[in-house]
Design a protein around this motif. Structure first.
Motif, PDB file in Angstrom:
ATOM      1  N   LYS A 126       0.791  -1.221   0.000  1.00 11.68           N
ATOM      2  CA  LYS A 126       0.000   0.000   0.000  1.00 11.68           C
ATOM      3  C   LYS A 126       0.828   1.278   0.000  1.00 11.68           C
ATOM      4  CE  LYS A 126      -4.071  -2.014   2.242  1.00 11.68           C
ATOM      5  NZ  LYS A 126      -4.971  -1.978   3.434  1.00 11.68           N
ATOM      6  N   THR A 127       1.964   1.255   0.707  1.00 13.30           N
ATOM      7  CA  THR A 127       2.768   2.474   0.818  1.00 13.30           C
ATOM      8  C   THR A 127       3.887   2.525  -0.211  1.00 13.30           C
ATOM      9  OG1 THR A 127       2.271   2.592   3.191  1.00 13.30           O
ATOM     10  CG2 THR A 127       4.138   3.893   2.389  1.00 13.30           C
ATOM     11  N   VAL A 128       4.630   1.426  -0.339  1.00 10.23           N
ATOM     12  CA  VAL A 128       5.728   1.391  -1.305  1.00 10.23           C
ATOM     13  C   VAL A 128       5.203   1.107  -2.715  1.00 10.23           C
ATOM     14  CG1 VAL A 128       7.977   0.350  -1.839  1.00 10.23           C
ATOM     15  CG2 VAL A 128       7.261   0.603   0.528  1.00 10.23           C
ATOM     16  N   LYS A 129       3.970   0.574  -2.795  1.00  9.74           N
ATOM     17  CA  LYS A 129       3.329   0.214  -4.069  1.00  9.74           C
ATOM     18  C   LYS A 129       4.061  -0.945  -4.760  1.00  9.74           C
ATOM     19  CE  LYS A 129       0.561   3.707  -3.431  1.00  9.74           C
ATOM     20  NZ  LYS A 129      -0.827   3.472  -2.934  1.00  9.74           N
ATOM     21  N   ALA A 130       4.588  -1.873  -3.970  1.00  7.38           N
ATOM     22  CA  ALA A 130       5.293  -3.031  -4.522  1.00  7.38           C
ATOM     23  C   ALA A 130       4.310  -3.973  -5.214  1.00  7.38           C
ATOM     24  CB  ALA A 130       6.019  -3.772  -3.397  1.00  7.38           C
ATOM     25  N   LYS A 131       4.687  -4.441  -6.400  1.00  7.86           N
ATOM     26  CA  LYS A 131       3.829  -5.351  -7.179  1.00  7.86           C
ATOM     27  C   LYS A 131       4.498  -6.697  -7.422  1.00  7.86           C
ATOM     28  CE  LYS A 131       0.689  -2.139  -7.789  1.00  7.86           C
ATOM     29  NZ  LYS A 131      -0.627  -2.204  -7.107  1.00  7.86           N
TER      30      LYS A 131
END
Length: 414
Positions: free
Chosen positions: A189-194
């Motif tokens: 949610k914060t780093v937007k890691a996928k």
């Protein structure tokens, strides 16, 4: 060294028996054992040792005092020692002499169990602060359960530690099934890691944490592009990092401790892997900075430990710790302090209920489990029926540079 019982060829007085029962490393019971590793044993017929008119009550610590995890293990010992020293005068008035007996479990399950057997034989030991490693705590606590010696851990996170419902096992920190998902939530949610690459150290702690992170990240919608294991003690991680490089992750999570974690960060950066790295409480130590150096910058870690220096009382305690030991507290220092205080409170409660006598282990065990709304230096504590702390939290930190601790950037409650 472990003292072997010697056959007594002549009769001895009850006082002499008490003195022999309290010996450790060949020293008298009147000598403090708070700064050296002690392996004490007791005679089968002696319940407690005594010095003069005072009964000796010992509390043990079990943590790695040598090897790759010694920085955090030493922090546990020193935090426990500080609490014990702070309570000595109070117990002296009650007619008891407190002694700390630290054991080096070497982060090794076999050593932990061997130490647990020695601890169990010394009837003047009424509790254990430890362990640091879940993989050591799990088998060692089976020995404690058999001998009714209460254990309070400042750092164990594996779910199995308390899920076995042992009467003697308690911890004041969050579990893997809370810490792992909290880390995954921050990453997604914060780093937007996928596309996340996960590495774990094959221990109960590291693997359990990695699994919890992986499962939570997948549920969030992230893709786990790789899941690999390394071995504690390894120094060259080119193999696993080459795999990671080929997968082109946008985030790397490691379930493991600082010695391997620091090398992974350093070698990954040298190899050109620029994705954010995240660890957990095993990275919450000066040791990670010592290993990774300036490459630690921007590394993240989810920890079960708060930064106590954020409050005036916590800063005061940290200053006292530094004055006493000549170094700043590590992540587990204040938690070990609270663990010791909880055990000592349990001893006082059990003793008071028994007319001021030295309490039996079972009564101390039950008094500790009954702890409710205890406000410690690091955390508030209430134990549930399994020995988990209902007030435990997870904290997210970021290293802004090669300086410990990192900056706290998020706090997650249940």
């Amino acid at each position: 060294m472990i003292l072997k019982k010697t056959a007594l060829m002549i009769s001895v007085s009850a006082l002499a028996m008490g003195l022999l029962a309290g010996c450790g490393n060949g020293t008298s019971t009147s000598t403090s054992t708070s700064t050296s590793t002690s392996t004490s044993s007791a005679t089968e017929t002696t319940k407690t040792s005594s010095v003069g008119t005072k009964s000796v009550i010992k509390i043990a610590t079990q943590s790695p005092l040598s090897g790759g995890s010694a920085v955090q293990g030493e922090a546990i010992k020193l935090g426990a020692q500080m609490s014990l020293d702070d309570h000595k005068a109070e117990f002296d008035k009650l007619g008891f002499e407190l002694q700390l007996v630290p054991y080096d479990d070497q982060a090794d399950p076999k050593k932990g169990v061997a130490n647990a057997e020695i601890i169990s034989a010394d009837q003047s030991i009424l509790g254990i602060v430890g362990h640091m490693n879940s993989g050591v705590a799990i088998p060692s606590s089976v020995v404690y359960e058999k001998n009714n010696i209460v254990m309070v851990s400042p750092s164990n996170t594996a779910t199995e530690v308390t899920d076995r419902n042992l009467k003697v096992v308690n911890r004041i920190v969050a579990r893997d099934d809370f810490q792992g998902p909290a880390a995954a939530d921050y990453a997604f949610k914060t780093v937007k890691a996928k596309n996340i690459f996960v590495i774990q150290d094959k221990t109960a702690y590291g693997q359990g944490l990695a699994e919890a992170f992986k499962d939570a990240a997948t549920k969030q919608g992230a893709t786990i592009v790789g899941y690999e294991g390394i071995t504690i003690g390894e120094k060259d991680f080119n193999g696993v990092l080459n795999i990671a490089l080929s997968k082109k992750p946008d985030f790397v999570f490691f379930g493991g401790l600082y010695a391997e974690g620091g090398l992974l960060i350093k070698q990954a950066r040298d190899k050109g892997i620029t994705a954010p790295f995240m660890g957990a409480d095993g990275w919450d130590t000066q040791g990670l900075v010592d290993v990774a150096g300036d490459k630690v910058k921007d590394a993240l870690y989810a920890s079960i430990s708060t930064d106590i220096t954020k409050t005036p009382d916590g800063m005061k305690w940290a200053d006292q710790y530094k004055s006493k030991f000549g170094k700043a507290p590590d992540g587990y220092s204040a938690y070990a302090y609270d663990c010791m205080t909880i055990i000592l409170n349990g001893i006082k409660t059990a003793s008071s209920a028994d007319g001021g006598k030295v309490p039996v282990r079972e009564k101390v065990r039950d008094a500790v489990r009954a702890t409710k709304d205890f406000q410690g230096v690091a955390t508030k504590v209430s134990f549930d029926g399994k020995g988990d702390n209902t007030y435990a939290k997870v904290f997210i930190y970021k290293f802004e540079g090669p300086k410990y601790p990192g900056t706290m950037i998020s706090e997650v409650g249940k």
